[in-house]
Design a protein around this motif. Structure first.
Motif, PDB file in Angstrom:
ATOM      1  N   MET A  66       0.854  -1.195   0.000  1.00 45.84           N
ATOM      2  CA  MET A  66       0.000   0.000   0.000  1.00 45.84           C
ATOM      3  C   MET A  66       0.886   1.240   0.000  1.00 45.84           C
ATOM      4  SD  MET A  66      -2.984   0.987  -0.334  1.00 45.84           S
ATOM      5  CE  MET A  66      -4.072   2.368  -0.127  1.00 45.84           C
ATOM      6  N   GLU A  67       1.204   1.716  -1.193  1.00 45.44           N
ATOM      7  CA  GLU A  67       2.090   2.872  -1.310  1.00 45.44           C
ATOM      8  C   GLU A  67       1.352   4.199  -1.305  1.00 45.44           C
ATOM      9  OE1 GLU A  67       1.473   0.612  -3.595  1.00 45.44           O
ATOM     10  OE2 GLU A  67       1.556   1.381  -5.649  1.00 45.44           O
ATOM     11  N   ASP A  68       0.027   4.143  -1.350  1.00 45.81           N
ATOM     12  CA  ASP A  68      -0.783   5.354  -1.409  1.00 45.81           C
ATOM     13  C   ASP A  68      -1.465   5.613  -0.071  1.00 45.81           C
ATOM     14  OD1 ASP A  68      -0.133   5.625  -4.102  1.00 45.81           O
ATOM     15  OD2 ASP A  68      -1.823   4.383  -4.732  1.00 45.81           O
ATOM     16  N   PRO A  69      -1.976   6.840   0.138  1.00 43.09           N
ATOM     17  CA  PRO A  69      -2.709   7.107   1.397  1.00 43.09           C
ATOM     18  C   PRO A  69      -3.920   6.192   1.517  1.00 43.09           C
ATOM     19  CG  PRO A  69      -3.012   8.887  -0.184  1.00 43.09           C
ATOM     20  CD  PRO A  69      -1.924   8.030  -0.728  1.00 43.09           C
ATOM     21  N   TYR A 115      -4.352  21.454  -7.160  1.00 47.08           N
ATOM     22  CA  TYR A 115      -3.672  21.845  -8.396  1.00 47.08           C
ATOM     23  C   TYR A 115      -2.312  22.459  -8.112  1.00 47.08           C
ATOM     24  CZ  TYR A 115      -7.983  20.695 -10.758  1.00 47.08           C
ATOM     25  OH  TYR A 115      -9.063  20.006 -11.235  1.00 47.08           O
ATOM     26  N   GLN A 116      -2.157  23.108  -6.969  1.00 48.26           N
ATOM     27  CA  GLN A 116      -0.831  23.562  -6.563  1.00 48.26           C
ATOM     28  C   GLN A 116       0.089  22.370  -6.324  1.00 48.26           C
ATOM     29  OE1 GLN A 116      -0.717  26.387  -3.315  1.00 48.26           O
ATOM     30  NE2 GLN A 116      -2.632  27.319  -3.979  1.00 48.26           N
ATOM     31  N   LEU A 117      -0.451  21.354  -5.680  1.00 52.06           N
ATOM     32  CA  LEU A 117       0.329  20.169  -5.342  1.00 52.06           C
ATOM     33  C   LEU A 117       0.881  19.484  -6.584  1.00 52.06           C
ATOM     34  CD1 LEU A 117       1.246  18.038  -3.211  1.00 52.06           C
ATOM     35  CD2 LEU A 117      -0.963  16.928  -3.565  1.00 52.06           C
ATOM     36  N   ILE A 118       0.059  19.407  -7.635  1.00 56.34           N
ATOM     37  CA  ILE A 118       0.497  18.695  -8.837  1.00 56.34           C
ATOM     38  C   ILE A 118       1.134  19.630  -9.857  1.00 56.34           C
ATOM     39  CG2 ILE A 118      -1.247  16.925  -8.516  1.00 56.34           C
ATOM     40  CD1 ILE A 118      -2.855  18.207 -10.768  1.00 56.34           C
ATOM     41  N   GLY A 119       1.280  20.918  -9.486  1.00 57.98           N
ATOM     42  CA  GLY A 119       2.010  21.837 -10.348  1.00 57.98           C
ATOM     43  C   GLY A 119       1.212  22.388 -11.499  1.00 57.98           C
ATOM     44  N   SER A 139       3.996  12.737  -3.439  1.00 57.16           N
ATOM     45  CA  SER A 139       4.533  12.238  -4.715  1.00 57.16           C
ATOM     46  C   SER A 139       3.611  11.204  -5.336  1.00 57.16           C
ATOM     47  CB  SER A 139       5.926  11.642  -4.506  1.00 57.16           C
ATOM     48  OG  SER A 139       5.880  10.553  -3.591  1.00 57.16           O
ATOM     49  N   GLU A 140       2.988  10.354  -4.500  1.00 57.56           N
ATOM     50  CA  GLU A 140       2.074   9.355  -5.033  1.00 57.56           C
ATOM     51  C   GLU A 140       0.823  10.003  -5.617  1.00 57.56           C
ATOM     52  OE1 GLU A 140       3.560   9.153  -2.170  1.00 57.56           O
ATOM     53  OE2 GLU A 140       4.779   7.333  -2.262  1.00 57.56           O
ATOM     54  N   ILE A 141       0.328  11.041  -4.933  1.00 52.97           N
ATOM     55  CA  ILE A 141      -0.837  11.759  -5.432  1.00 52.97           C
ATOM     56  C   ILE A 141      -0.516  12.419  -6.769  1.00 52.97           C
ATOM     57  CG2 ILE A 141      -2.398  13.697  -4.984  1.00 52.97           C
ATOM     58  CD1 ILE A 141      -2.113  13.054  -2.004  1.00 52.97           C
ATOM     59  N   LYS A 142       0.659  13.023  -6.873  1.00 46.11           N
ATOM     60  CA  LYS A 142       1.045  13.685  -8.116  1.00 46.11           C
ATOM     61  C   LYS A 142       1.194  12.674  -9.249  1.00 46.11           C
ATOM     62  CE  LYS A 142       4.197  17.111 -10.049  1.00 46.11           C
ATOM     63  NZ  LYS A 142       4.018  16.570 -11.399  1.00 46.11           N
ATOM     64  N   LEU A 143       1.777  11.511  -8.966  1.00 45.26           N
ATOM     65  CA  LEU A 143       1.918  10.489 -10.001  1.00 45.26           C
ATOM     66  C   LEU A 143       0.560  10.058 -10.542  1.00 45.26           C
ATOM     67  CD1 LEU A 143       4.742   8.222  -8.499  1.00 45.26           C
ATOM     68  CD2 LEU A 143       4.879   9.596 -10.590  1.00 45.26           C
ATOM     69  N   GLY A 177      -4.797   5.538 -11.033  1.00 41.40           N
ATOM     70  CA  GLY A 177      -4.293   4.372 -10.317  1.00 41.40           C
ATOM     71  C   GLY A 177      -4.083   4.544  -8.840  1.00 41.40           C
ATOM     72  N   LEU A 178      -4.527   5.655  -8.244  1.00 44.01           N
ATOM     73  CA  LEU A 178      -4.375   5.804  -6.799  1.00 44.01           C
ATOM     74  C   LEU A 178      -5.182   4.724  -6.090  1.00 44.01           C
ATOM     75  CD1 LEU A 178      -2.936   8.061  -5.012  1.00 44.01           C
ATOM     76  CD2 LEU A 178      -5.249   8.791  -4.446  1.00 44.01           C
ATOM     77  N   LYS A 179      -4.561   4.063  -5.130  1.00 38.23           N
ATOM     78  CA  LYS A 179      -5.178   2.914  -4.477  1.00 38.23           C
ATOM     79  C   LYS A 179      -5.910   3.260  -3.182  1.00 38.23           C
ATOM     80  CE  LYS A 179      -1.702  -0.294  -6.326  1.00 38.23           C
ATOM     81  NZ  LYS A 179      -0.627  -1.250  -5.976  1.00 38.23           N
TER      82      LYS A 179
END
Length: 240
Positions: free
Chosen positions: A88-91, A122-126, A160-164, A195-197
Motif C-alpha cells: 500500500m504505497e498510497d494514502p 492543483y498547486q500540489l500537482i504543479g 509524490s504518489e498523489i502527483k503520479l 491508479g491511486l489505491k
C-alpha cells in the motif's frame, strides 16, 4: 406535487425537481435509496449529530475514532508504522476539505490525509487553477498567507504518489461548472483513473443549514435548498 420527479417502478416516492441527475441514475438502475435512516432518540445538536454519524456509535456513546478510521486501521494493521510500503504505497484515505473529518480518525491518529480544496490540489500537482482559494488580502499579509498555504501543500504526506496518479489520470466526462462538489469529485475521478489505491475518498457539500433561505417566497422548488440539491445531483451524475 406536479413538480416532483417520478421514479421508475415507484408509485409513492419522488425526488425534488432539482435532483434530475439522481433521477436519471435511479431510472437506469444505478442508484438505490435507503428510507428512514436514523438512530433512536435523535440528538438535535448539529455538532453532536454529526459526531454520532461520523463515529458510528450509539447516541449515548462518545468515542474519538470514526467508523471509517476504525475500518482502515483494522484492515491495514500497524498503520502508520511501516507505511507506505510495497503493498500500500498510497494514502489509505484522502479528504478534500479544510477540517479533517472525525470519520477518518483512528484510535491514535487520522488514517487519511487532507487537501484543503481544489486549488491546493492543483498547486500540489504543479498546475495553475482558477479554483476557489485565492481570497487573499493585499500586500505583505497576502503574500505571507499564500506562502503558508504553499508550505501546507508541500508538507502533505504521500504527495509524490498523489502527483503520479494525477499525472497519469484524466477525466473522461464533463463536470458541471461552478459546482463545489463537482470540483471535488473531478479530482477523485482523475486520481482513481490514474491508479491511486486509496480506499476511501471523502468529499463534502455544506450550506444545508438554510433557515429562512431554504426556499424563495412563492415557489417552494427554488431557493438555497434547491440550489444545493442541484449541485449534488449534477455532480454525482457526472462522477458516475
Amino acid at each position: 406535487t406536479q413538480k416532483i420527479l417520478p421514479l421508475a417502478g415507484v408509485a409513492d416516492v419522488g425526488l425534488h425537481p432539482s435532483l434530475s441527475g439522481i433521477q436519471a441514475l435511479y431510472n437506469d438502475g444505478k442508484v438505490c435509496m435507503v428510507h428512514a435512516a436514523g438512530y433512536p432518540n435523535p440528538n438535535q445538536s448539529h455538532a453532536r449529530s454529526a459526531a454520532i454519524w461520523m463515529t458510528g456509535v450509539s447516541s449515548n456513546q462518545y468515542v474519538s475514532a470514526g467508523w471509517a478510521g476504525r475500518y482502515l486501521q483494522e484492515r491495514f494493521a500497524g498503520y502508520p508504522a511501516g507505511y507506505p510500503n510495497a503493498t500500500m504505497e498510497d494514502p489509505l484515505a484522502l479528504q478534500i476539505g479544510y477540517t479533517a473529518t472525525p470519520t477518518l480518525q483512528g484510535t491514535t491518529q487520522s488514517t487519511g490525509i487532507t487537501i484543503n480544496d481544489a486549488n491546493s490540489f492543483y498547486q500540489l500537482i504543479g498546475e495553475s487553477s482558477n479554483q476557489a482559494g485565492n481570497d487573499l488580502p493585499c500586500c505583505n499579509a497576502g503574500e505571507l498567507i499564500q506562502f503558508i498555504r504553499q508550505q501546507q501543500v508541500l508538507a502533505v504526506g504521500y504527495s509524490s504518489e498523489i502527483k503520479l496518479a494525477a499525472d497519469a489520470g484524466k477525466n473522461l466526462g464533463t463536470y458541471p461548472a461552478q459546482n463545489k462538489l463537482g470540483d471535488q469529485l473531478k479530482i477523485v475521478s482523475r486520481l482513481i483513473h490514474g491508479g491511486l489505491k486509496s480506499k476511501i475518498h471523502f468529499v463534502s457539500l455544506d450550506g444545508f443549514d438554510t433557515h429562512s433561505a431554504q426556499i424563495e417566497a412563492g415557489d417552494t422548488a427554488t431557493g438555497q435548498h434547491a440550489f444545493l440539491l442541484k449541485q449534488l445531483g449534477d455532480a454525482v451524475k457526472a462522477f458516475y
